[in-house]
Scaffold this motif. Structure first.
Motif, PDB file in Angstrom:
ATOM      1  N   PRO A  58      11.529  -3.273   0.884  1.00 46.94           N
ATOM      2  CA  PRO A  58      11.085  -4.621   1.227  1.00 46.94           C
ATOM      3  C   PRO A  58       9.825  -5.014   0.466  1.00 46.94           C
ATOM      4  CG  PRO A  58      11.433  -3.283   3.202  1.00 46.94           C
ATOM      5  CD  PRO A  58      11.534  -2.368   2.027  1.00 46.94           C
ATOM      6  N   ALA A  59       9.565  -6.327   0.446  1.00 44.77           N
ATOM      7  CA  ALA A  59       8.393  -6.853  -0.254  1.00 44.77           C
ATOM      8  C   ALA A  59       7.123  -6.190   0.265  1.00 44.77           C
ATOM      9  CB  ALA A  59       8.313  -8.361  -0.040  1.00 44.77           C
ATOM     10  N   GLY A  60       6.291  -5.760  -0.625  1.00 49.19           N
ATOM     11  CA  GLY A  60       4.992  -5.219  -0.246  1.00 49.19           C
ATOM     12  C   GLY A  60       5.044  -3.840   0.376  1.00 49.19           C
ATOM     13  N   SER A  61       6.204  -3.185   0.332  1.00 43.81           N
ATOM     14  CA  SER A  61       6.309  -1.882   0.997  1.00 43.81           C
ATOM     15  C   SER A  61       5.618  -0.778   0.185  1.00 43.81           C
ATOM     16  CB  SER A  61       7.781  -1.523   1.228  1.00 43.81           C
ATOM     17  OG  SER A  61       8.476  -1.540  -0.003  1.00 43.81           O
ATOM     18  N   GLY A  62       5.268  -1.080  -1.052  1.00 45.85           N
ATOM     19  CA  GLY A  62       4.547  -0.084  -1.849  1.00 45.85           C
ATOM     20  C   GLY A  62       5.365   0.490  -2.995  1.00 45.85           C
ATOM     21  N   LYS A  63       6.402  -0.213  -3.449  1.00 47.46           N
ATOM     22  CA  LYS A  63       7.264   0.295  -4.531  1.00 47.46           C
ATOM     23  C   LYS A  63       6.480   0.509  -5.818  1.00 47.46           C
ATOM     24  CE  LYS A  63       9.815  -3.410  -4.165  1.00 47.46           C
ATOM     25  NZ  LYS A  63       9.164  -4.037  -3.006  1.00 47.46           N
ATOM     26  N   SER A  64       5.729  -0.525  -6.235  1.00 46.59           N
ATOM     27  CA  SER A  64       5.014  -0.412  -7.512  1.00 46.59           C
ATOM     28  C   SER A  64       3.916   0.635  -7.417  1.00 46.59           C
ATOM     29  CB  SER A  64       4.419  -1.767  -7.906  1.00 46.59           C
ATOM     30  OG  SER A  64       5.447  -2.719  -7.976  1.00 46.59           O
ATOM     31  N   THR A  65       3.243   0.691  -6.267  1.00 45.75           N
ATOM     32  CA  THR A  65       2.196   1.704  -6.081  1.00 45.75           C
ATOM     33  C   THR A  65       2.826   3.093  -6.136  1.00 45.75           C
ATOM     34  OG1 THR A  65       1.065   0.142  -4.639  1.00 45.75           O
ATOM     35  CG2 THR A  65       0.330   2.426  -4.523  1.00 45.75           C
ATOM     36  N   ASP A  86      11.457  -6.154 -12.198  1.00 48.41           N
ATOM     37  CA  ASP A  86      11.025  -7.276 -11.364  1.00 48.41           C
ATOM     38  C   ASP A  86      10.500  -8.400 -12.269  1.00 48.41           C
ATOM     39  OD1 ASP A  86       9.968  -9.043  -9.611  1.00 48.41           O
ATOM     40  OD2 ASP A  86       8.737  -7.603  -8.510  1.00 48.41           O
ATOM     41  N   TRP A 137      11.976  -6.612  -4.747  1.00 51.60           N
ATOM     42  CA  TRP A 137      12.255  -6.462  -3.314  1.00 51.60           C
ATOM     43  C   TRP A 137      13.571  -7.095  -2.915  1.00 51.60           C
ATOM     44  CZ3 TRP A 137      13.145 -10.783  -0.481  1.00 51.60           C
ATOM     45  CH2 TRP A 137      12.659 -11.990  -0.991  1.00 51.60           C
ATOM     46  N   LYS A 177       2.554   4.544   2.707  1.00 55.60           N
ATOM     47  CA  LYS A 177       1.259   4.168   3.308  1.00 55.60           C
ATOM     48  C   LYS A 177       0.847   5.098   4.440  1.00 55.60           C
ATOM     49  CE  LYS A 177       2.101  -0.596   1.882  1.00 55.60           C
ATOM     50  NZ  LYS A 177       1.976  -2.007   2.122  1.00 55.60           N
ATOM     51  N   ASP A 233      -1.360   7.177   4.399  1.00 55.41           N
ATOM     52  CA  ASP A 233      -2.819   7.348   4.441  1.00 55.41           C
ATOM     53  C   ASP A 233      -3.456   6.418   5.470  1.00 55.41           C
ATOM     54  OD1 ASP A 233      -1.866   5.398   2.457  1.00 55.41           O
ATOM     55  OD2 ASP A 233      -3.990   4.949   2.164  1.00 55.41           O
ATOM     56  N   LEU A 234      -2.677   5.423   5.933  1.00 56.05           N
ATOM     57  CA  LEU A 234      -3.254   4.458   6.873  1.00 56.05           C
ATOM     58  C   LEU A 234      -3.084   4.870   8.338  1.00 56.05           C
ATOM     59  CD1 LEU A 234      -2.098   1.113   5.186  1.00 56.05           C
ATOM     60  CD2 LEU A 234      -4.304   2.258   4.995  1.00 56.05           C
ATOM     61  N   ILE A 259      -0.105   8.749  -0.641  1.00 59.68           N
ATOM     62  CA  ILE A 259      -0.394   8.757  -2.078  1.00 59.68           C
ATOM     63  C   ILE A 259      -1.754   9.372  -2.395  1.00 59.68           C
ATOM     64  CG2 ILE A 259       1.100   6.810  -2.663  1.00 59.68           C
ATOM     65  CD1 ILE A 259      -1.461   5.074  -2.787  1.00 59.68           C
TER      66      ILE A 259
END
Ligand SMILES: Nc1nc2c(ncn2[C@@H]2O[C@H](COP(=O)(O)OP(=O)(O)OP(=O)(O)O)[C@@H](O)[C@H]2O)c(=O)[nH]1
Ligand SMILES: [Mg+2]
Length: 243
Positions: A11-18, A40, A107, A149, A151-152, A207
């Motif tokens: 999904p959008a913003g889920s951290g794919k590029s990171t 993308d 996404w 994510k 780490d959060l 990460i």
């Protein structure tokens, strides 16, 4: 020696590029070859310059400006354009036909699902490379679901365990409770399918923790049988590599 591919979807913003950048950094630190592919057409920033970039074929910005499309229609247009120009992609891939790729997918591939022509291009890639999609939910090819994510949140939270190794017997109980007995064999078969393909298991990814990145990579390697065709390395080669 390579010819493997990670299709990174989610999904959008889920951290794919990171995730892609993290994996490229990790592989580089291991002196393992990996090439980033960006599919993308709306991507704006990359920590690593992609080796292959759909933006050299088409960008969302161009489509929106020149054809007066909105962002959603524009993205669909870009996908169709890619499908009509798979020879461009094939040509770009030519120099990396024996290498390892990590493909950052947009996404909306998740929303489009597996019922459209998008499948066409996924299977086209699958034919070229040993591929493991990340985050996706297709049962007939190996895939991994990753919880990003990490780490959060507190990794010691006992509640997390049920996400990482979901108990499918509970799922079966639920399904049986809400269906007639003649559906119970079907429920059982579905639960077995989910179990066999680890469809509800998630692999945690922090990460900021090298062990966590390596743990995920070892699952990926297992899924794509990475290294099975590698030649044993001579000690002399290793010394030269280190210089
Ligand atoms: N703390 C933390 N933040 C993360 C992590 N992964 C991604 N982010 C943040 O989440 C936001 C979205 O990350 P991206 O990697 O751009 O996500 P994406 O899935 O590529 O997003 P789209 O391409 O827009 O769909 C950014 O602000 C990242 O810095 C992570 O593992 N930990
Ligand atoms: Mg992205």
């Amino acid at each position: 020696m390579g010819k493997t591919c990670q299709l990174v979807m989610g999904p959008a913003g889920s951290g794919k590029s990171t995730y892609c950048s993290t994996m490229v950094t990790h592989c580089q630190s291991m002196k393992r070859s990996i090439h980033l592919v960006n599919l993308d057409p709306a991507a704006e920033y990359f920590e690593y310059e992609p080796t292959i970039d759909i933006k050299n074929l088409i960008t969302l910005e161009e489509v929106m400006q020149q054809l007066n499309y909105g962002p959603n229609g524009g993205l669909i247009y870009c996908l169709e354009y890619l499908l009509e120009n798979l020879d461009w992609f094939e040509n770009e891939l030519q120099d990396y036909d024996d290498d390892n790729l990590i493909i950052d997918c947009p996404w909306w591939t998740v929303c489009i699902g597996w019922d459209t022509e998008y499948v066409e291009y996924i299977y086209w890639i699958l034919n070229l490379y040993k591929t493991v999609p990340n985050f996706s939910l297709e049962s007939c090819i190996p895939h991994l679901n990753v919880m990003t994510k990490m780490d959060l949140i507190d990794e010691n939270d006992p509640e997390l365990e049920r996400f990482f190794s979901a108990d499918t017997s509970l799922l079966l109980e639920d399904a049986n409770a809400s269906t007639r007995p003649d559906f119970h064999n079907l429920n059982q078969a579905l639960v077995r399918l989910i179990d066999e393909y680890s469809m509800v298991n998630l692999i945690p990814l922090n990460i900021k923790d090298e062990d966590s990145i390596q743990y995920l990579l070892s699952h990926i390697d297992n899924a794509i049988q990475y290294g099975e065709d590698l030649e044993p390395k001579e000690v002399v080669d290793e010394i030269e590599d280190d210089e």
